[in-house]
Design an enzyme around this catalytic site. Structure first.
Site, PDB file in Angstrom:
ATOM      1  N   HIS A  78      43.862  31.914  41.365  1.00 19.32           N
ATOM      2  CA  HIS A  78      42.718  32.603  40.734  1.00 19.32           C
ATOM      3  C   HIS A  78      42.615  34.070  41.184  1.00 19.32           C
ATOM      4  O   HIS A  78      41.518  34.596  41.359  1.00 19.32           O
ATOM      5  CB  HIS A  78      41.399  31.880  41.044  1.00 19.32           C
ATOM      6  CG  HIS A  78      41.324  30.490  40.502  1.00 19.32           C
ATOM      7  ND1 HIS A  78      40.773  30.183  39.285  1.00 19.32           N
ATOM      8  CD2 HIS A  78      41.739  29.303  41.020  1.00 19.32           C
ATOM      9  CE1 HIS A  78      40.836  28.875  39.073  1.00 19.32           C
ATOM     10  NE2 HIS A  78      41.429  28.320  40.114  1.00 19.32           N
ATOM     11  N   ASN A 151      36.190  25.022  36.220  1.00 19.36           N
ATOM     12  CA  ASN A 151      37.230  25.543  35.325  1.00 19.36           C
ATOM     13  C   ASN A 151      36.785  25.384  33.878  1.00 19.36           C
ATOM     14  O   ASN A 151      35.761  24.746  33.607  1.00 19.36           O
ATOM     15  CB  ASN A 151      38.527  24.757  35.523  1.00 19.36           C
ATOM     16  CG  ASN A 151      39.315  25.205  36.758  1.00 19.36           C
ATOM     17  OD1 ASN A 151      39.125  26.315  37.259  1.00 19.36           O
ATOM     18  ND2 ASN A 151      40.183  24.343  37.234  1.00 19.36           N
ATOM     19  N   HIS A 342      32.745  28.646  47.272  1.00 19.83           N
ATOM     20  CA  HIS A 342      33.091  27.479  48.085  1.00 19.83           C
ATOM     21  C   HIS A 342      32.301  26.281  47.542  1.00 19.83           C
ATOM     22  O   HIS A 342      31.066  26.320  47.532  1.00 19.83           O
ATOM     23  CB  HIS A 342      32.700  27.785  49.534  1.00 19.83           C
ATOM     24  CG  HIS A 342      32.907  26.648  50.489  1.00 19.83           C
ATOM     25  ND1 HIS A 342      33.711  25.570  50.224  1.00 19.83           N
ATOM     26  CD2 HIS A 342      32.413  26.434  51.738  1.00 19.83           C
ATOM     27  CE1 HIS A 342      33.697  24.745  51.249  1.00 19.83           C
ATOM     28  NE2 HIS A 342      32.915  25.237  52.180  1.00 19.83           N
TER      29      HIS A 342
HETATM   30 FE1  HDD Z   1      40.239  25.915  43.715  1.00 16.73          FE
HETATM   31  C1  HDD Z   1      39.859  29.243  44.135  1.00 16.73           C
HETATM   32  C2  HDD Z   1      38.465  26.054  40.777  1.00 16.73           C
HETATM   33  C3  HDD Z   1      40.932  22.572  43.126  1.00 16.73           C
HETATM   34  C4  HDD Z   1      41.652  25.674  46.749  1.00 16.73           C
HETATM   35  N1  HDD Z   1      39.346  27.356  42.646  1.00 16.73           N
HETATM   36  C5  HDD Z   1      39.297  28.680  42.992  1.00 16.73           C
HETATM   37  C6  HDD Z   1      38.559  29.409  42.008  1.00 16.73           C
HETATM   38  C7  HDD Z   1      38.164  28.510  41.062  1.00 16.73           C
HETATM   39  C8  HDD Z   1      38.659  27.219  41.467  1.00 16.73           C
HETATM   40  C9  HDD Z   1      37.360  28.803  39.813  1.00 16.73           C
HETATM   41  C10 HDD Z   1      38.307  30.902  42.017  1.00 16.73           C
HETATM   42  C11 HDD Z   1      36.988  31.231  42.660  1.00 16.73           C
HETATM   43  C12 HDD Z   1      36.764  32.715  42.592  1.00 16.73           C
HETATM   44  O1  HDD Z   1      36.572  33.218  41.488  1.00 16.73           O
HETATM   45  O2  HDD Z   1      36.814  33.333  43.652  1.00 16.73           O
HETATM   46  N2  HDD Z   1      39.850  24.607  42.214  1.00 16.73           N
HETATM   47  C13 HDD Z   1      39.015  24.834  41.152  1.00 16.73           C
HETATM   48  C14 HDD Z   1      38.776  23.584  40.459  1.00 16.73           C
HETATM   49  C15 HDD Z   1      39.476  22.618  41.110  1.00 16.73           C
HETATM   50  C16 HDD Z   1      40.150  23.259  42.224  1.00 16.73           C
HETATM   51  C17 HDD Z   1      37.887  23.437  39.244  1.00 16.73           C
HETATM   52  C18 HDD Z   1      39.580  21.159  40.822  1.00 16.73           C
HETATM   53  C19 HDD Z   1      38.650  20.476  40.271  1.00 16.73           C
HETATM   54  N3  HDD Z   1      41.164  24.408  44.731  1.00 16.73           N
HETATM   55  C20 HDD Z   1      41.312  23.101  44.334  1.00 16.73           C
HETATM   56  C21 HDD Z   1      41.912  22.333  45.416  1.00 16.73           C
HETATM   57  C22 HDD Z   1      42.101  23.210  46.453  1.00 16.73           C
HETATM   58  C23 HDD Z   1      41.628  24.497  46.001  1.00 16.73           C
HETATM   59  C24 HDD Z   1      42.233  20.855  45.348  1.00 16.73           C
HETATM   60  C25 HDD Z   1      42.685  22.964  47.820  1.00 16.73           C
HETATM   61  C26 HDD Z   1      42.718  21.843  48.431  1.00 16.73           C
HETATM   62  N4  HDD Z   1      40.755  27.243  45.134  1.00 16.73           N
HETATM   63  C27 HDD Z   1      41.284  26.910  46.333  1.00 16.73           C
HETATM   64  C28 HDD Z   1      41.416  28.082  47.275  1.00 16.73           C
HETATM   65  C29 HDD Z   1      40.806  29.243  46.431  1.00 16.73           C
HETATM   66  C30 HDD Z   1      40.461  28.563  45.115  1.00 16.73           C
HETATM   67  C31 HDD Z   1      42.775  28.291  47.824  1.00 16.73           C
HETATM   68  C32 HDD Z   1      41.637  30.493  46.280  1.00 16.73           C
HETATM   69  C33 HDD Z   1      40.726  31.650  46.522  1.00 16.73           C
HETATM   70  C34 HDD Z   1      39.494  31.054  46.986  1.00 16.73           C
HETATM   71  O3  HDD Z   1      39.616  29.697  47.014  1.00 16.73           O
HETATM   72  O4  HDD Z   1      38.499  31.654  47.319  1.00 16.73           O
HETATM   73  O5  HDD Z   1      40.717  27.836  48.436  1.00 16.73           O
END
Ligand code: HDD
Length: 694
Positions: A78, A151, A342
């Site tokens: 993202h 999402n 978060h």
């Molecule tokens: Fe995630 C970012 C949505 C599963 C780990 N995620 C991130 C963002 C969105 C989502 C919209 C961007 C937020 C922003 O604009 O800063 N993610 C989802 C959805 C998931 C999902 C809808 C499943 C239902 N994500 C998911 C899993 C993991 C992560 C299973 C890890 C175990 N996601 C992250 C992250 C991010 C992230 C690595 C990257 C940047 C951040 O968090 O701030 O922690």
């Protein structure tokens, strides 16, 4: 009408910037970060005017050092995102379902910041790849920040957070070659997903029109997991969160998305920004599907499985609130880049379920902010700060901003009776979820059916949407070069729906070569299609928020242009004038908004050709002008034209046909029928003729 502006952190942002300048000298003198006035911002300090630069130049060194550190690590997923401020307002009192304070009073708005994103590409990648869109909302409530990090697709690729790093490694650019950027059409992605049947349902969504939305204002949003709402009596109700755009959901065609990427890589960011600048505020309704344990037990899948939806026809949506985005960020980095979402940011009245994907997320997001934002104090960055008081005994660390007075930094203490104390009445208390069991690494049996809902999705699509899915799989799998991955994936498509598998195999020239895939659970054949899953079936007929372009030249009829402009304005749409030159036109006083080379028709929702006769004579020999019309035709847009444009249409191979949305504006009702055609967004009957289904 413009709504009154509401914004979060007003004081922090505006005053922060100004204090610095005004307290220095009361004027606008440029200073160093230490507040020293700068006399010359053009030249470094040298020994003689041609001499070497002196190490002593603390002003140069401070400026360059700061510049060298301007970037922070981009999000691992993202990374490419666009944000806006706004407000959320409940539609009614929801105390029956939840004690969350911000969901009680319909008169009380709560400030929000929303960040939309693509998943796979880097921060500088284009806006329109085929990808999932992130839809993350931070509610600045009086009981703390609540983040709904969702999402535009209601299911996820995987069922357990353990697989997330593998999924992300597979979809992002391949590590040896550094490409492809922002695209899933490569071997690594399809190798991984074809070995993970649980991805099948989400693949259907990602390969559908949902993967190439028209704009961020036209996407639906989903919380994906099942959450709990908890009321004051500590009664819990399961919920799925849904955002629905006021403009309705809409998508582009693949060829259009590809061309937009070249014409305007910032297409969706610009659209969001511009609509807010224009006072045409994007708006969504928040709804829940609310249900109890007894209902959950009756469903034929597990509500903890994030690869499943609950069809709206089974549990309808209850609208609970409205969100309006009415203010652009003041500074992209400070707000859109530094905002830290978060799923673990929740407030009393909302709670988690043991969905194993959600549980892993609860660790990941806090952890990632430590490396992205440099330490544990990112909650003090203005965009992340709660609007309610925040007090505890956490201390120090990188970039601590707050001055924490007094000697007491521990609890319990008797030294400072005014220091913060826990509050069993108001404090967050987890819902006593009864699930427990032996310690093991195992997927429940109830998560084993990976194909039934993928099939249901296919059967819920209209014929054009089905064709787009066939085309998307064909495109992506044709980019895959390892034959075994292609045939493995074709095997899965056969299981999802034999017709889908056959059509993709035929389009690729691989008939009869699909692998035999034996699903763990036989896919069900009896799930009713869910029309709510189709974008086309529920598309509202409107051009509100859309942009129509008119191709005009010297001598074009100015009165016809203003009639068109008025008619569009009445419908909430706007007109942009595109011309061969950007200067004022002769003979009509019109001022073009854009020059033809920089304004291909892919950037607009519908087009009109209104050249003068001489103008058309010149344009007929210009490839860009003919492509302008040819593309609009191929992209199924409404096309309006005057008599002078006839030769241009002919050269573009376009036959006027009002029934197919190619409408002469010369007659009495021409304009009305053009607008009626534009309201359809795409003229699907034309698609059958131009791009016969494969
Ligand atoms: Fe995630 C970012 C949505 C599963 C780990 N995620 C991130 C963002 C969105 C989502 C919209 C961007 C937020 C922003 O604009 O800063 N993610 C989802 C959805 C998931 C999902 C809808 C499943 C239902 N994500 C998911 C899993 C993991 C992560 C299973 C890890 C175990 N996601 C992250 C992250 C991010 C992230 C690595 C990257 C940047 C951040 O968090 O701030 O922690």
């Amino acid at each position: 009408m413009k709504k009154p502006k509401q914004r979060s952190h007003d004081n922090d942002k505006r005053k922060g910037g100004e204090t610095h300048q005004t307290t220095t000298s009361g004027d606008r003198t440029l200073t160093t970060n230490q507040g020293v006035a700068i006399s010359d911002n053009q030249n470094s300090l040298k020994s003689g005017d041609r001499g070497p630069t002196l190490l002593e130049d603390f002003i140069l060194r401070e400026k360059i050092t700061h510049f060298d550190h301007e970037r922070i690590p981009e999000r691992i997923v993202h990374a490419r995102g666009s944000g806006a401020h706004g407000y959320f307002q409940p539609l009614k009192n929801l105390s029956r379902l939840t004690k969350a304070g911000f969901l009680q009073d319909p008169k009380k708005p709560t400030k929000v910041f929303v960040r939309f994103s693509t998943v796979a590409g880097g921060a500088g990648s284009v806006d329109t790849p085929r990808d999932v869109r992130g839809f993350a909302v931070k509610f600045y409530t009086e009981e703390g920040n609540f983040d709904l990090v969702g999402n535009n697709i209601p299911v996820f690729f995987i069922q357990d957070a353990m697989k997330f790093p593998d999924l992300v490694h597979a979809v992002k650019m391949e590590p040896d070659r550094g490409f492809p950027q922002a695209g899933s059409a490569h071997d690594n992605f399809w190798d991984f997903v074809s070995l993970m049947p649980e991805t099948m349902h989400m693949l259907m969504w990602a390969m559908s029109d949902r993967g190439i939305p028209r704009s961020l204002r036209h996407i639906e949003g989903f919380g994906v997991h099942t959450f709990r709402l908890v009321n004051a009596k500590d009664e819990s109700t399961f919920v799925k969160f849904h955002w629905r755009p006021a403009l309705g959901a809409a998508s582009t065609l693949w060829d259009e998305a590809v061309k937009i990427a070249g014409a305007d890589p910032d297409y969706q960011r610009r659209d969001l920004w511009q609509s807010i600048e224009d006072g045409d505020y994007p708006e969504w309704t928040l709804s829940v599907q609310a249900f109890d344990q007894a209902t959950a037990d009756k469903l034929d899948f597990d509500i903890l499985d994030p690869t499943k939806i609950i069809p709206e026809e089974v549990i309808p949506l209850t609208p609970i609130g409205r969100m309006v985005l009415n203010e652009n960020p003041v500074n992209f980095f400070a707000e859109t880049e530094q905002i830290a979402f978060h799923p673990g940011h929740i407030v009393p009245g909302i709670d988690f379920t043991p969905d194993p994907l959600l549980q892993g997320r609860l660790f990941s997001y806090l952890d990632t902010q430590l490396s992205r934002l440099g330490g544990p104090n990112f909650h003090e960055i203005p965009i992340n700060r709660p609007v309610c008081p925040m007090r505890n005994f956490q201390r120090d660390g990188h970039m601590r901003m707050n001055l924490q007075p007094g000697r007491v930094n521990f609890e319990p203490n008797s030294l400072d009776p005014n220091s913060p104390r826990e509050n069993p009445m108001r404090g967050f208390a987890s819902f006593p979820d009864p699930s427990a069991g032996p310690k093991l690494r195992q997927r429940p049996e109830s998560f084993a059916d990976h194909y039934s809902q993928a099939r249901q999705f296919w059967r819920s699509m209209t014929p054009p949407e089905q064709s787009h899915i066939v085309n998307a799989f064909t495109f992506e799998l044709s980019k895959v070069v390892t034959p075994a991955i292609r045939t493995r994936m074709l095997g899965h498509l056969d299981v999802i729906e034999p017709e889908l598998g056959k059509r993709v195999a035929a389009a690729m020239g691989l008939e009869g070569q699909a692998d035999e895939i034996t699903p763990a659970v036989k896919p069900r054949d009896d799930l009713e299609p869910s029309p709510a899953l189709s974008i086309i079936a529920k598309a509202p007929e409107t051009i509100k928020g859309r942009t129509v372009a008119a191709l005009v030249t010297d001598g074009s009829d100015g009165a016809a242009v203003s009639k068109l402009r008025q008619a569009l304005k009445k419908e909430g749409a706007q007109l942009k004038l595109v011309a061969p030159k950007v200067g004022k036109l002769k003979g009509n006083g019109l001022t073009p908004d854009m020059q033809l080379d920089g304004a291909p028709s892919v950037l607009f929702d519908a087009v009109v050709a209104l050249p003068s006769e001489e103008g058309a004579e010149a344009l007929v020999d210009i490839a860009g002008a003919i492509d302008w019309l040819r593309d609009a035709n191929g992209h199924l847009k409404a096309i309006g034209f005057n008599e002078a444009a006839g030769p241009m249409l002919e050269k573009a191979g376009i036959t006027p046909d009002a029934k197919l949305g190619i409408v002469s504006l010369d007659g009495g009702r021409g304009l009305d029928s053009f607008i009626a055609a534009a309201k359809k967004h795409k003229i699907w009957d034309r698609e059958k003729l131009m791009h016969p289904p494969r």
